[in-house]
Design an enzyme around this catalytic site. Structure first.
Site, mmCIF file in Angstrom:
data_model
loop_
_atom_site.group_PDB
_atom_site.id
_atom_site.type_symbol
_atom_site.label_atom_id
_atom_site.label_comp_id
_atom_site.label_asym_id
_atom_site.label_seq_id
_atom_site.Cartn_x
_atom_site.Cartn_y
_atom_site.Cartn_z
ATOM 1 N NE ARG A 90 0.343 28.730 -16.053
ATOM 2 C CZ ARG A 90 -0.669 27.902 -16.134
ATOM 3 N NH1 ARG A 90 -0.393 26.565 -15.637
ATOM 4 N NH2 ARG A 90 -1.670 27.875 -16.734
ATOM 5 C CG HIS A 123 -4.456 26.062 -21.899
ATOM 6 N ND1 HIS A 123 -3.217 25.763 -22.292
ATOM 7 C CD2 HIS A 123 -4.334 27.576 -21.449
ATOM 8 C CE1 HIS A 123 -2.417 26.800 -22.404
ATOM 9 N NE2 HIS A 123 -3.096 27.972 -21.989
ATOM 10 C CG HIS A 130 4.383 32.617 -20.711
ATOM 11 N ND1 HIS A 130 4.128 31.650 -19.358
ATOM 12 C CD2 HIS A 130 3.274 32.887 -21.242
ATOM 13 C CE1 HIS A 130 2.815 31.493 -19.499
ATOM 14 N NE2 HIS A 130 2.431 32.065 -20.674
ATOM 15 C CE LYS A 165 -2.159 32.464 -14.387
ATOM 16 N NZ LYS A 165 -1.444 33.012 -15.499
ATOM 17 N NE ARG A 221 1.550 27.761 -20.213
ATOM 18 C CZ ARG A 221 0.695 26.520 -19.647
ATOM 19 N NH1 ARG A 221 1.342 25.327 -19.562
ATOM 20 N NH2 ARG A 221 -0.705 26.731 -19.488
ATOM 21 C CE1 TYR A 227 -1.545 30.919 -22.922
ATOM 22 C CE2 TYR A 227 0.655 29.984 -22.727
ATOM 23 C CZ TYR A 227 -0.334 30.570 -22.303
ATOM 24 O OH TYR A 227 -0.111 31.145 -21.032
#
Length: 267
Positions: free
Chosen positions: A139, A242, A216, A162, A219, A251
């Site tokens: 990120r 994740h 983003h 995060k 990513r 994603y």
């Protein structure tokens, strides 16, 4: 209602990682007409009107996020702060549909254009950051917090991420080459601010003519490339951080032409 929003911001949101976005949303709601409504008078009609007003300005997914936040504030007010509301105004509220997951990939031509203008930028870190983001799947906040002391033997260690877990990312040869070409001037690998990177990114997009691309999305591009390289789900999850496979798949947007090339290796 403004008082409840402000209290929630101070007592709840301020302790969250990445609290800036939620604090921004709380402030936005607080400064709207909804913030001026006495809590005792707040009804479902007010919430629906706020929803309708917002849908004229932003997409449904954003409004849905606002309403979910309002719901958390009211629930906390009742269950933890002892507000005896006669009716919960969020009961029976129909939520707008969420955003469709973005499927934006970066083409080689677009990446070449972006890097061309990034390398001409006065800030020498912009181009390396873009390449490093695609190579690692990190990120923006993680890239900017990365310190030289967190890199050892081809592994970049991320702390206080995060989702709350530490993460250790095996660096590709090219990402190590990017790092080797940088000069160590501070403890941070990329010593620039988030605002500086954001401004540079927007200027580069404008000059290059690349449309509808967020930082983003790099990513997303990285995670998709990992799968196209043949990495397994656990391996990609280790790199991306994740915990939920369903979220990881959101994603992931594989390109048929890239998979077609893999057929040639097998058949």
């Amino acid at each position: 209602f403004k008082d409840l929003l402000d209290r929630y911001s101070k007592e709840k949101t301020s302790y969250l990682k990445g609290s800036e976005i939620e604090e921004y949303k709380l402030n936005l709601i607080s400064n709207s007409w909804l913030g001026q409504i006495p809590v005792i008078n707040l009804t479902k009609n007010h919430i629906n009107q706020y929803c309708d007003d917002r849908l004229k300005e932003v997409k449904s997914g954003t409004v849905r996020s606002d309403l979910m936040l309002i719901k958390r504030v009211i629930k906390t007010s009742i269950s933890q702060w002892g507000y005896g509301l006669p009716n919960n105004p969020m009961d029976s509220i129909v939520m707008p549909s969420p955003h469709k997951p973005r499927s934006r990939r970066v083409s080689e031509e677009e990446l070449e254009l972006l890097l061309q203008y990034a390398k001409s930028n006065r800030n020498i870190y912009i181009a390396p950051i873009i390449e490093f983001a695609i190579e690692t799947g990190m990120r923006r906040s993680e890239i900017l917090k990365l310190k030289w002391e967190n890199i050892d033997n081809g592994i970049a260690s991320l702390y206080n991420t995060k989702n709350g877990d530490d993460r250790h990312i095996p660096l590709t040869r090219y990402s190590q080459r990017i790092l080797n070409e940088l000069t160590k001037v501070t403890d941070y690998v990329f010593p620039i601010t988030a605002d500086c990177l954001k401004s540079a990114w927007n200027r580069i997009k404008t000059k290059s003519g690349v449309k509808d691309l967020r930082f983003h999305d790099l990513r997303h591009e990285s995670v998709s490339r990992f799968f196209e390289m043949g990495l397994s789900i656990p391996e990609v999850a280790l790199i991306s951080g994740h915990k939920d496979v369903r979220q990881l798949f959101r994603y992931t947007h594989l390109k048929a032409e890239n998979l077609r090339e893999k057929y040639k290796e097998v058949f």
